[in-house]
Scaffold this motif. Sequence first.
Motif, PDB file in Angstrom:
ATOM      1  N   ALA A 524     -71.799  45.310 -27.509  1.00 15.39           N
ATOM      2  CA  ALA A 524     -70.710  44.380 -27.812  1.00 15.39           C
ATOM      3  C   ALA A 524     -69.568  44.608 -26.828  1.00 15.39           C
ATOM      4  O   ALA A 524     -69.446  45.674 -26.210  1.00 15.39           O
ATOM      5  CB  ALA A 524     -70.228  44.571 -29.247  1.00 15.39           C
ATOM      6  N   ALA A 561     -62.388  36.852 -24.829  1.00 16.10           N
ATOM      7  CA  ALA A 561     -63.796  36.674 -25.171  1.00 16.10           C
ATOM      8  C   ALA A 561     -64.295  37.849 -25.988  1.00 16.10           C
ATOM      9  O   ALA A 561     -63.847  38.994 -25.822  1.00 16.10           O
ATOM     10  CB  ALA A 561     -64.638  36.526 -23.902  1.00 16.10           C
ATOM     11  N   PHE A 562     -65.232  37.548 -26.867  1.00 18.99           N
ATOM     12  CA  PHE A 562     -65.879  38.581 -27.677  1.00 18.99           C
ATOM     13  C   PHE A 562     -67.377  38.319 -27.697  1.00 18.99           C
ATOM     14  O   PHE A 562     -67.820  37.179 -27.898  1.00 18.99           O
ATOM     15  CB  PHE A 562     -65.347  38.587 -29.115  1.00 18.99           C
ATOM     16  CG  PHE A 562     -66.162  39.447 -30.046  1.00 18.99           C
ATOM     17  CD1 PHE A 562     -66.099  40.831 -29.960  1.00 18.99           C
ATOM     18  CD2 PHE A 562     -67.016  38.878 -30.986  1.00 18.99           C
ATOM     19  CE1 PHE A 562     -66.863  41.628 -30.801  1.00 18.99           C
ATOM     20  CE2 PHE A 562     -67.778  39.668 -31.835  1.00 18.99           C
ATOM     21  CZ  PHE A 562     -67.697  41.051 -31.743  1.00 18.99           C
ATOM     22  N   THR A 563     -68.161  39.355 -27.465  1.00 17.59           N
ATOM     23  CA  THR A 563     -69.620  39.288 -27.560  1.00 17.59           C
ATOM     24  C   THR A 563     -70.081  40.354 -28.526  1.00 17.59           C
ATOM     25  O   THR A 563     -69.680  41.520 -28.408  1.00 17.59           O
ATOM     26  CB  THR A 563     -70.276  39.512 -26.184  1.00 17.59           C
ATOM     27  OG1 THR A 563     -69.843  38.504 -25.273  1.00 17.59           O
ATOM     28  CG2 THR A 563     -71.786  39.465 -26.291  1.00 17.59           C
ATOM     29  N   SER A 564     -70.922  39.974 -29.484  1.00 17.87           N
ATOM     30  CA  SER A 564     -71.387  40.925 -30.491  1.00 17.87           C
ATOM     31  C   SER A 564     -72.652  41.635 -30.007  1.00 17.87           C
ATOM     32  O   SER A 564     -73.178  41.352 -28.929  1.00 17.87           O
ATOM     33  CB  SER A 564     -71.654  40.198 -31.811  1.00 17.87           C
ATOM     34  OG  SER A 564     -72.806  39.381 -31.695  1.00 17.87           O
ATOM     35  N   ARG A 566     -76.138  42.020 -29.381  1.00 17.66           N
ATOM     36  CA  ARG A 566     -77.136  40.964 -29.229  1.00 17.66           C
ATOM     37  C   ARG A 566     -78.485  41.310 -29.846  1.00 17.66           C
ATOM     38  O   ARG A 566     -79.362  40.449 -29.925  1.00 17.66           O
ATOM     39  CB  ARG A 566     -77.319  40.643 -27.749  1.00 17.66           C
ATOM     40  CG  ARG A 566     -76.088  40.022 -27.111  1.00 17.66           C
ATOM     41  CD  ARG A 566     -76.246  39.923 -25.613  1.00 17.66           C
ATOM     42  NE  ARG A 566     -76.375  41.246 -25.010  1.00 17.66           N
ATOM     43  CZ  ARG A 566     -76.598  41.442 -23.713  1.00 17.66           C
ATOM     44  NH1 ARG A 566     -76.736  40.432 -22.897  1.00 17.66           N
ATOM     45  NH2 ARG A 566     -76.697  42.668 -23.239  1.00 17.66           N
ATOM     46  N   SER A 571     -76.218  37.155 -34.084  1.00 19.08           N
ATOM     47  CA  SER A 571     -75.288  37.612 -33.052  1.00 19.08           C
ATOM     48  C   SER A 571     -74.597  36.400 -32.453  1.00 19.08           C
ATOM     49  O   SER A 571     -74.908  35.252 -32.790  1.00 19.08           O
ATOM     50  CB  SER A 571     -76.033  38.401 -31.962  1.00 19.08           C
ATOM     51  OG  SER A 571     -76.966  37.571 -31.296  1.00 19.08           O
ATOM     52  N   ASN A 573     -71.243  34.964 -29.427  1.00 20.37           N
ATOM     53  CA  ASN A 573     -70.099  35.203 -28.561  1.00 20.37           C
ATOM     54  C   ASN A 573     -69.154  34.023 -28.654  1.00 20.37           C
ATOM     55  O   ASN A 573     -69.558  32.905 -29.021  1.00 20.37           O
ATOM     56  CB  ASN A 573     -70.546  35.440 -27.110  1.00 20.37           C
ATOM     57  CG  ASN A 573     -71.323  34.264 -26.544  1.00 20.37           C
ATOM     58  OD1 ASN A 573     -70.753  33.215 -26.254  1.00 20.37           O
ATOM     59  ND2 ASN A 573     -72.628  34.431 -26.377  1.00 20.37           N
ATOM     60  N   ARG A 575     -65.539  32.409 -26.508  1.00 19.09           N
ATOM     61  CA  ARG A 575     -64.580  32.496 -25.411  1.00 19.09           C
ATOM     62  C   ARG A 575     -63.476  31.475 -25.651  1.00 19.09           C
ATOM     63  O   ARG A 575     -63.758  30.287 -25.846  1.00 19.09           O
ATOM     64  CB  ARG A 575     -65.258  32.243 -24.068  1.00 19.09           C
ATOM     65  CG  ARG A 575     -64.321  32.301 -22.865  1.00 19.09           C
ATOM     66  CD  ARG A 575     -65.086  32.044 -21.568  1.00 19.09           C
ATOM     67  NE  ARG A 575     -66.035  33.103 -21.313  1.00 19.09           N
ATOM     68  CZ  ARG A 575     -65.761  34.202 -20.625  1.00 19.09           C
ATOM     69  NH1 ARG A 575     -64.552  34.364 -20.110  1.00 19.09           N
ATOM     70  NH2 ARG A 575     -66.680  35.123 -20.421  1.00 19.09           N
TER      71      ARG A 575
END
Length: 697
Positions: A524, A561-564, A566, A571, A573, A575
């Motif tokens: 993440a 931005a956030f990305t979990s 995967r 899951s 993301n 932006r």
Amino acid sequence: MQAVAIETPITLDGKLDEAVWELATPATDFLQWQPDPGAPGSERTEVRFLYDDNNLYVGAFCFDSDPKGPIVNELKEDFQGQESDGLPLVIDALHDLRSGFVFTTNPAGAKRDFQASNDGATMNINWDGDWDVATTINEQGWIAEFVIPFKTLRFSDAEQQEWGLNIVRRIRRKNEDAYWVPVPWPYRANKLSMAGTLQGIENIRQGRNFKVKPFAIGGIRQTRDADGVLGRDGDFDGGLDIKYGITSTMTLDLTYRTDFAQVEADQQQLNLTRFNLFFPEKREFFLENAGIFNFGETTQLFSASGAGGRRPNNLIPFFSRRIGLDGGESVPIVGGARVTGTMGSYELGLMTMKTESHEGNPSDTFMVGRVKKNLLGNSWIGALFTNREATGEGDNNRVYGTDARFRFLQKMEVAGYLMQSQTPGLEGDNQARQLEGGWRGETFSAGALYHQVQKNFNPEVGFLRRPDTTLYSGAASWRPTLEGASQIRNLGFGTSLDYYADGTGNIATREHTVDMGLFFQSSASITFKASERFERLSRAFTIGGLEIPLGDYQFRGYTAAFTSNRSRKISGNVRLNWGDFWTGSRKSMTGRIQLRPNYHLNIDLDYTRNDITLANGEVNSSLVGMRVLYAFTSRMFFNAFIQYNTDTNQVSSNIRFNIIHHPLSDLFLVYTDTRDTLTGELLDRAVVVKFTQLFNF
């Protein structure tokens, strides 16, 4: 590593129960690339190599202390390798320390393969090779059994072979990659110059390496014309692809009546700039060995911390979508030929294609030539030539140039190119040039770039975003690792400056960015970017039908931005962009949710929303996309790709059913549909059936 010769072929069942497997000493003692570089792999891995006259056999036992531990999210071809447990094999059969193949599987037996070139800097993910794998899972871990025909690889005629080799064990729940041969960050296992060696293979031949792949296609299409009348027509056609090994390292590809009906539709994009949009190539014939035709691509050594993304290349001298496509619509291709491979220290590529006349436009003949001379281990110089010639029209375009890249101390690179075009009526000021250099270390990277395209430089078989421009660019980034941190792996800090001048030397664009990121052990991440931008418009353009008048503009923008993680069953993301925008302001959001209830079913939901307020009005647009993949087995797939665009008020569907009845042999059933969402009218619909069969001699 030593491979052992055997007399009897292996039964591919993922069990490793044949006694001959015990003859091979396994590769063990894998070392972590992440999260704890240099530490022993947390789980034991044993990989053995056998071979006979026709095939290389690889048997891997991936022990796991937790029988329920392996994570598998996908069964589809070319699955996302970073999102599940897996075992990639990197093989440099030519042992040129530059090019090779990567074969990957996961505990469910899914297949992923690609070509690597330029010492791993270029990866052709869409390459498909003739190989197979079987897997099983037991209480001790999971087993993978590979069979890779020698016809799939490229190697010399030497009686005793020595190949480059690396192996990766990926344990996703721990976000761990363990390498048989350690490779320092930021490089990965496809860094071929750092691979180990596979020895013991003797007296093998590729054989004739002669493949014939005919296809038959038939379908019905309905299209609504300008008068609103829905017409219908049907068609049946066929064609042929041939592959022949001229030598052990040179391959000839021939294609006749080339068709790409099975290719997935392009993902729609919202253009909020005054420049051309870039759509990637998806067609099989052009994707194979595509890396050899790459020219002058930036090394991206100065792409900041990773938090703010990469600036796209302004110029791609050869862009294969110029062949057989016109504004996204297919142009019939009569046929073509391609020769690619190596000859000593040279890499060679030559391709010619011919299209049919189409909607009043004449037939075109395209030719592309590429040569590279490898120097000093991991450096090279090269040349490129492209040509488009219209039949009987005196209409032609040529581009030719030379490029070079030199690497020093494994961390420093200097690269550049010089090109010139020839187009009737566009003489003088017809060059493009680039020079860049950079340093890429384990935590610190920096670089600078000079790039110029003169006003009459015209690459009609390439892609050009900003003509008649000069770019000065520089960037630096620092990615420290937090030693001993249980949750956070890296921090990222970066800054970059892009300065564009127009053909008269006056400023056109200046953008300065700073970014930072927080990267977790789970994969993440949270990132933030701020930018200060100046634009001088010498002519007006429109966004969503609203005019942006000429003049000077200065505005600030922000991106978060956030990305979990995967690897989770759910899951995603998101932006967010906000700030000044030309004569007003902009707020936008791009998000994706990925649903992986099991490795058979994958669902992706994408949403993009832009709310723009300008002095002369508002632009509000949305783009919604949904992908559904159901993998019945590793050889039978159902794909659906549905898009809705508020700008065009259209919804489009692309639905495909695919059975791989033999390796590299397919049956496709494709349905496409486009409708007007305001009236509900059908605009276009087609049903296509395509059958291919590979004959491998």
